[in-house]
Design a protein around this motif. Structure first.
Motif, PDB file in Angstrom:
ATOM      1  N   MET A 101       0.855  -1.188   0.000  1.00  0.00           N
ATOM      2  CA  MET A 101       0.000   0.000   0.000  1.00  0.00           C
ATOM      3  C   MET A 101       0.889   1.235   0.000  1.00  0.00           C
ATOM      4  SD  MET A 101      -3.413  -0.665   2.266  1.00  0.00           S
ATOM      5  CE  MET A 101      -2.696  -0.831   3.892  1.00  0.00           C
ATOM      6  N   ALA A 102       0.341   2.347  -0.461  1.00  0.00           N
ATOM      7  CA  ALA A 102       1.072   3.612  -0.480  1.00  0.00           C
ATOM      8  C   ALA A 102       0.063   4.735  -0.303  1.00  0.00           C
ATOM      9  CB  ALA A 102       1.834   3.772  -1.791  1.00  0.00           C
ATOM     10  N   THR A 103       0.556   5.950  -0.151  1.00  0.00           N
ATOM     11  CA  THR A 103      -0.308   7.127  -0.110  1.00  0.00           C
ATOM     12  C   THR A 103       0.198   8.091  -1.172  1.00  0.00           C
ATOM     13  OG1 THR A 103      -0.752   6.819   2.244  1.00  0.00           O
ATOM     14  CG2 THR A 103      -1.238   8.985   1.320  1.00  0.00           C
ATOM     15  N   LEU A 104      -0.422   8.000  -2.346  1.00  0.00           N
ATOM     16  CA  LEU A 104      -0.047   8.815  -3.492  1.00  0.00           C
ATOM     17  C   LEU A 104      -1.172   9.809  -3.797  1.00  0.00           C
ATOM     18  CD1 LEU A 104       1.175   5.856  -5.756  1.00  0.00           C
ATOM     19  CD2 LEU A 104       2.554   7.224  -4.171  1.00  0.00           C
ATOM     20  N   ARG A 105      -0.848  10.815  -4.583  1.00  0.00           N
ATOM     21  CA  ARG A 105      -1.865  11.801  -4.952  1.00  0.00           C
ATOM     22  C   ARG A 105      -2.914  11.150  -5.855  1.00  0.00           C
ATOM     23  NH1 ARG A 105      -2.375  14.672  -9.504  1.00  0.00           N
ATOM     24  NH2 ARG A 105      -3.656  16.567  -9.443  1.00  0.00           N
ATOM     25  N   LEU A 106      -4.176  11.395  -5.547  1.00  0.00           N
ATOM     26  CA  LEU A 106      -5.267  10.902  -6.379  1.00  0.00           C
ATOM     27  C   LEU A 106      -5.695  12.013  -7.342  1.00  0.00           C
ATOM     28  CD1 LEU A 106      -7.376   8.684  -7.009  1.00  0.00           C
ATOM     29  CD2 LEU A 106      -8.833   9.715  -5.254  1.00  0.00           C
ATOM     30  N   ASP A 107      -5.800  11.685  -8.603  1.00  0.00           N
ATOM     31  CA  ASP A 107      -6.211  12.651  -9.620  1.00  0.00           C
ATOM     32  C   ASP A 107      -7.738  12.809  -9.562  1.00  0.00           C
ATOM     33  OD1 ASP A 107      -6.789  14.145 -11.866  1.00  0.00           O
ATOM     34  OD2 ASP A 107      -5.388  13.077 -13.171  1.00  0.00           O
ATOM     35  N   LEU A 108      -8.182  13.755  -8.736  1.00  0.00           N
ATOM     36  CA  LEU A 108      -9.622  13.957  -8.545  1.00  0.00           C
ATOM     37  C   LEU A 108     -10.310  14.425  -9.826  1.00  0.00           C
ATOM     38  CD1 LEU A 108      -9.826  15.611  -5.001  1.00  0.00           C
ATOM     39  CD2 LEU A 108     -10.786  13.408  -5.674  1.00  0.00           C
TER      40      LEU A 108
END
Length: 286
Positions: A146-153
């Motif tokens: 798992m990671a915490t990456l930017r989500l392209d909203l």
């Protein structure tokens, strides 16, 4: 149209329902109805049960002795509502954008895409959709990547159908619940060693637990609550939640472990109610 059951709910056990104590019941209930699209299933003098279709997901109650929990108290980090598809996540995002819902953030976790917000009393909420299980990557020790990456909203928003939004879609569920606890080793002991959940991932100050190789059904962190003690009676926030077992053998095994360790619990009609080390209520049910 039939909705395929989410992978999270097909595992040996999963989070079934959550119960929050609030100070302003009409305000908070209205938020979960208008902004999240839950419907009132049941009303009582002290609370309401909200859900999707006839499936209860969230109970809200209040009382005269309710007092606001401090931010660093043990309790809820967020309740995570799992959408049955990415399309439904996009559809909700479109609704949120058109209704000025304030978002706290959004992340690509590799296994899922998640949007974060808070209800009017500061209870954390995650709205998310899982990526297909066959796309998840697992380490040799069985933990999931798992990671915490930017989500392209914007991209997610652009993918939403341009139809009317009629509330949460059938098949929406509580995919996981994320807790604030006092310390991680004690959380590991309780959720892994006592309840028998598998440790699926670790982060500084956080552990993620699940059954059946889901990424996590329960998470615990100390990011706001390091050193927190037992929750006081009448605190706002998370009162309790339910862990439902798909097979009775797994439930019986968990109950036997509680008996073996002489952990205080109350048995009622095949279910067991207990409290975790921080006083958060937990019902184990078949």
């Amino acid at each position: 149209m039939t909705t395929e059951t989410s992978y999270a709910l097909t595992r040996p056990a999963y989070v079934d329902q959550s119960h929050l104590v609030v100070t302003d019941l009409p305000l908070v209930s209205s938020f979960y109805q208008s902004m999240l699209g839950l419907k009132v299933i049941e009303k009582s003098a002290s609370g309401e049960v909200l859900g999707v279709g006839s499936t209860p997901l969230l109970t809200l109650t209040t009382g005269r002795d309710v007092r606001i929990a401090p931010r660093n108290a043990a309790g809820l980090f967020h309740t995570a509502f799992l959408m049955p598809s990415r399309t439904e996540l996009a559809r909700w995002l479109r609704h949120a954008a058109h209704n000025n819902v304030a978002l706290d953030g959004a992340s690509d976790h590799l296994v899922s895409e998640a949007i974060y917000l808070s209800d009017p009393e500061g209870n954390g909420i995650e709205i998310y959709a899982d990526r297909p299980h066959e796309q998840w990557k697992f380490h040799q020790d069985g933990q999931v990547e798992m990671a915490t990456l930017r989500l392209d909203l914007q991209s997610l928003y652009n993918s939403a159908p341009h139809d009317a939004w009629n509330g949460m879609a059938d098949g929406t569920a509580i995919g996981h619940i994320h807790l604030q606890v006092g310390n991680i080793p004690e959380a590991d002991t309780f959720y892994r060693d006592v309840l028998g959940l598998k440790l699926m991932a670790q982060r500084p100050g956080a552990s993620f637990f699940a059954t059946g190789d889901y990424h996590h059904h329960i998470a615990a962190n100390v990011w706001n609550s390091r050193g927190a003690g037992t929750r006081a009676h009448g605190m706002t926030g998370l009162s309790d939640y339910t862990l439902r077992f798909n097979d009775k053998a797994s439930l019986d095994k968990a109950i036997a472990k509680l008996d073996e360790l002489e952990i205080k619990s109350e048995k009622h009609n095949g279910s067991v109610f207990l409290r975790d080390p921080w006083g958060i209520g937990l019902t184990l049910s078949a």
